[in-house]
Design a protein around this motif. Structure first.
Motif, PDB file in Angstrom:
ATOM      1  N   LYS A 141       0.837  -1.196   0.000  1.00  0.00           N
ATOM      2  CA  LYS A 141       0.000   0.000   0.000  1.00  0.00           C
ATOM      3  C   LYS A 141       0.875   1.251   0.000  1.00  0.00           C
ATOM      4  O   LYS A 141       1.818   1.371   0.773  1.00  0.00           O
ATOM      5  CB  LYS A 141      -0.920   0.000   1.218  1.00  0.00           C
ATOM      6  N   SER A 142       0.540   2.182  -0.892  1.00  0.00           N
ATOM      7  CA  SER A 142       1.283   3.429  -0.971  1.00  0.00           C
ATOM      8  C   SER A 142       0.937   4.312   0.215  1.00  0.00           C
ATOM      9  O   SER A 142      -0.069   4.108   0.902  1.00  0.00           O
ATOM     10  CB  SER A 142       0.939   4.148  -2.270  1.00  0.00           C
ATOM     11  N   MET A 143       1.798   5.306   0.464  1.00  0.00           N
ATOM     12  CA  MET A 143       1.540   6.253   1.546  1.00  0.00           C
ATOM     13  C   MET A 143       2.165   7.588   1.182  1.00  0.00           C
ATOM     14  O   MET A 143       3.024   7.674   0.304  1.00  0.00           O
ATOM     15  CB  MET A 143       2.101   5.745   2.873  1.00  0.00           C
TER      16      MET A 143
ATOM     17  N   SER B 240       4.635  10.612   1.438  1.00  0.00           N
ATOM     18  CA  SER B 240       6.034  10.698   1.859  1.00  0.00           C
ATOM     19  C   SER B 240       6.282  11.931   2.716  1.00  0.00           C
ATOM     20  O   SER B 240       7.263  11.999   3.465  1.00  0.00           O
ATOM     21  CB  SER B 240       6.958  10.730   0.640  1.00  0.00           C
TER      22      SER B 240
ATOM     23  N   ASP C 284      -5.266   8.739   7.296  1.00  0.00           N
ATOM     24  CA  ASP C 284      -3.874   8.456   7.650  1.00  0.00           C
ATOM     25  C   ASP C 284      -3.013   8.599   6.397  1.00  0.00           C
ATOM     26  O   ASP C 284      -3.513   8.978   5.327  1.00  0.00           O
ATOM     27  CB  ASP C 284      -3.729   7.067   8.296  1.00  0.00           C
ATOM     28  N   ALA C 285      -1.726   8.302   6.533  1.00  0.00           N
ATOM     29  CA  ALA C 285      -0.809   8.515   5.412  1.00  0.00           C
ATOM     30  C   ALA C 285      -1.109   7.585   4.245  1.00  0.00           C
ATOM     31  O   ALA C 285      -0.773   7.897   3.099  1.00  0.00           O
ATOM     32  CB  ALA C 285       0.629   8.325   5.878  1.00  0.00           C
ATOM     33  N   THR C 286      -1.750   6.454   4.520  1.00  0.00           N
ATOM     34  CA  THR C 286      -2.120   5.532   3.450  1.00  0.00           C
ATOM     35  C   THR C 286      -3.368   6.013   2.728  1.00  0.00           C
ATOM     36  O   THR C 286      -3.400   6.128   1.494  1.00  0.00           O
ATOM     37  CB  THR C 286      -2.345   4.114   4.006  1.00  0.00           C
TER      38      THR C 286
ATOM     39  N   THR D   1       6.495   3.812   9.562  1.00  0.00           N
ATOM     40  CA  THR D   1       5.194   3.681  10.216  1.00  0.00           C
ATOM     41  C   THR D   1       4.395   4.966  10.202  1.00  0.00           C
ATOM     42  O   THR D   1       3.214   4.955  10.544  1.00  0.00           O
ATOM     43  CB  THR D   1       5.382   3.253  11.679  1.00  0.00           C
ATOM     44  N   CYS D   2       5.037   6.066   9.799  1.00  0.00           N
ATOM     45  CA  CYS D   2       4.369   7.361   9.903  1.00  0.00           C
ATOM     46  C   CYS D   2       5.107   8.401   9.068  1.00  0.00           C
ATOM     47  O   CYS D   2       6.190   8.141   8.528  1.00  0.00           O
ATOM     48  CB  CYS D   2       4.315   7.821  11.368  1.00  0.00           C
ATOM     49  N   VAL D   3       4.519   9.568   9.008  1.00  0.00           N
ATOM     50  CA  VAL D   3       5.125  10.746   8.388  1.00  0.00           C
ATOM     51  C   VAL D   3       5.272  11.801   9.477  1.00  0.00           C
ATOM     52  O   VAL D   3       4.344  12.009  10.266  1.00  0.00           O
ATOM     53  CB  VAL D   3       4.237  11.292   7.251  1.00  0.00           C
TER      54      VAL D   3
ATOM     55  N   ARG E 204       0.857   5.781   9.426  1.00  0.00           N
ATOM     56  CA  ARG E 204       0.623   5.102   8.155  1.00  0.00           C
ATOM     57  C   ARG E 204      -0.720   4.373   8.202  1.00  0.00           C
ATOM     58  O   ARG E 204      -1.460   4.342   7.219  1.00  0.00           O
ATOM     59  CB  ARG E 204       1.752   4.111   7.886  1.00  0.00           C
ATOM     60  N   HIS E 205      -1.040   3.779   9.367  1.00  0.00           N
ATOM     61  CA  HIS E 205      -2.310   3.071   9.566  1.00  0.00           C
ATOM     62  C   HIS E 205      -2.903   3.532  10.891  1.00  0.00           C
ATOM     63  O   HIS E 205      -2.446   3.147  11.956  1.00  0.00           O
ATOM     64  CB  HIS E 205      -2.089   1.558   9.564  1.00  0.00           C
TER      65      HIS E 205
END
Length: 397
Positions: free
Chosen positions: A5-7, A9, A260-262, A309-311, A350-351
């Motif tokens: 899954k993309s997210m 950046s 979220d980032a996703t 896991t995150c931005v 990210r999730h």
């Protein structure tokens, strides 16, 4: 379909996320922003033509009673959930129709019956995919949705087995239960880019409507079709077949409540979604040049969707690396200044769904001010013994 899954950046800083009085905040901390959440709810309602009845929101993301009540206040009364605790919270917060969208057996099924008896005013349904699961609900007032496997191979009846679906619809009637419809969660397409995602999802919906046709030819109707989590709800909205059937079609995205980032990478930018939840963290160490560590390991920001896991909001020069339980190391871009120890950073997960589940409480921040501390009401699970067994057990506190 095992696609990554993309997210996002990076995410630019927005002053609306700043928390005043941050010196009094223990980190890591979950922060929710009701104004952002409200805007996300309105955007989703606009996408379904303003009809709140067409959104069966999954509360695995919302988790907080506060947020569920925000949904109810906007006319959203149809929910789905995955645990008995989520079911209980939905009923307590004003839901009128809830699907427990997870196979329930044994003591879990008995607990669902208890909740249904406790809230007779709430229309509660369950999933089934075989005769045994249907028989266990006999004598209850619970409705039954049949779970269709869209190729995710997690639960459900294979799409090619329409005859099996027809037989189970009959079995529901024989058991004296109400057939509520079909449940179809095509969550495996989140890693596909457009237009391939829509093309693939629509091909699945063609097969789903073939099942509907087979059920109708048997003399039965399909009252409701539930499709689409967050990645594919735009695909569901653009599918003409859902607007022509003799059934109610409801979408069931949950992540869009907070985003979220996703999800922000998956959904069209024109939809205008914004993060409604962040994790506040502090830099606790600078173990070497070009590296800092924050107090937001995977017990804070979930690592289930992968690394990073995150931005780090407003800090494109920081790249989160693989976390441990309490530590989140970050690489600092060459020639960029290292954050100082004690500096506060804001993380977009990210999730977000399992991230919310990591926290007992959340800070509710409005206009930069901490307005309240809200319990994450549906976090985790209920106590592991049915109430009848509780009486014989002493719990140490």
């Amino acid at each position: 379909m095992a696609t990554q899954k993309s997210m996002l950046s990076e995410l630019a800083w927005d002053e609306r996320y700043k928390v005043s009085g941050i010196d009094e905040v223990l980190t890591p901390a979950l922060v929710i922003y009701p104004e952002m959440i409200a805007a996300n709810l309105e955007r989703t309602l606009n996408l379904v033509g303003g009809d709140a009845d067409l959104w069966r929101v999954h509360i695995k993301t919302a988790k907080l009673g506060y947020t569920v009540r925000m949904l109810v206040e906007r006319g959203i009364r149809n929910f789905k959930c995955a645990t008995t605790l989520e079911l209980l919270v939905a009923c307590q917060c004003g839901a009128t129709d809830v699907l427990l969208a997870y196979p329930s057996v044994g003591a879990n099924a008995r607990r669902v019956r208890e909740i249904a008896e406790e809230f007779p005013e709430v229309r509660i349904s369950v999933l089934a995919e075989n005769q045994e699961q249907i028989r266990q609900w006999r004598g209850s007032r619970l409705g039954v949705f049949l779970d269709i496997n869209p190729g995710m191979d997690r639960t459900g009846i294979e799409q090619s087995h329409a005859d099996e679906v027809v037989a189970l619809v009959r079995a529901i009637g024989v058991a004296g239960l109400e057939f509520r419809g079909l449940h179809y969660y095509d969550g495996q397409y989140g890693g596909l880019n457009e237009p391939e995602r829509t093309k693939t999802a629509h091909a699945g919906y063609d097969r789903l409507l073939s099942i509907v046709s087979e059920v109708e030819r048997s003399g039965k109707g399909v009252p409701e079709l539930i499709t689409a989590g967050t990645p594919t709800f735009p695909c569901s909205l653009s599918y003409e077949g859902f607007r022509k059937g003799g059934f109610v079609h409801r979408i069931s995205p949950g992540t869009v409540v907070y985003c979220d980032a996703t999800s922000l990478a998956q959904l069209p930018e024109s939809y205008g979604y914004r993060p409604g939840a962040l994790v506040v963290t502090r830099v606790v160490s600078r173990p070497r040049a070009g590296m800092v560590t924050c107090d937001a390991g995977h017990k804070a920001v979930s690592a289930d969707a992968g690394v990073p896991t995150c931005v780090v909001v407003g800090h494109s020069e920081l790249t989160p690396l693989s976390p441990s339980e309490e530590h989140l190391p970050m690489a600092v871009k060459e020639r960029a200044a290292d954050p100082r120890v004690g500096e506060v950073l804001y993380l977009l997960p990210r999730h977000v769904c399992p991230t919310v589940n990591n926290f007992d409480c959340a800070l509710l921040v409005r206009d930069g001010e901490i307005e309240s501390v809200e319990k994450v009401s549906a976090r985790g699970r209920e106590a592991p013994l049915l109430r009848t067994a509780d009486k014989a057990v002493s719990f140490k506190r």
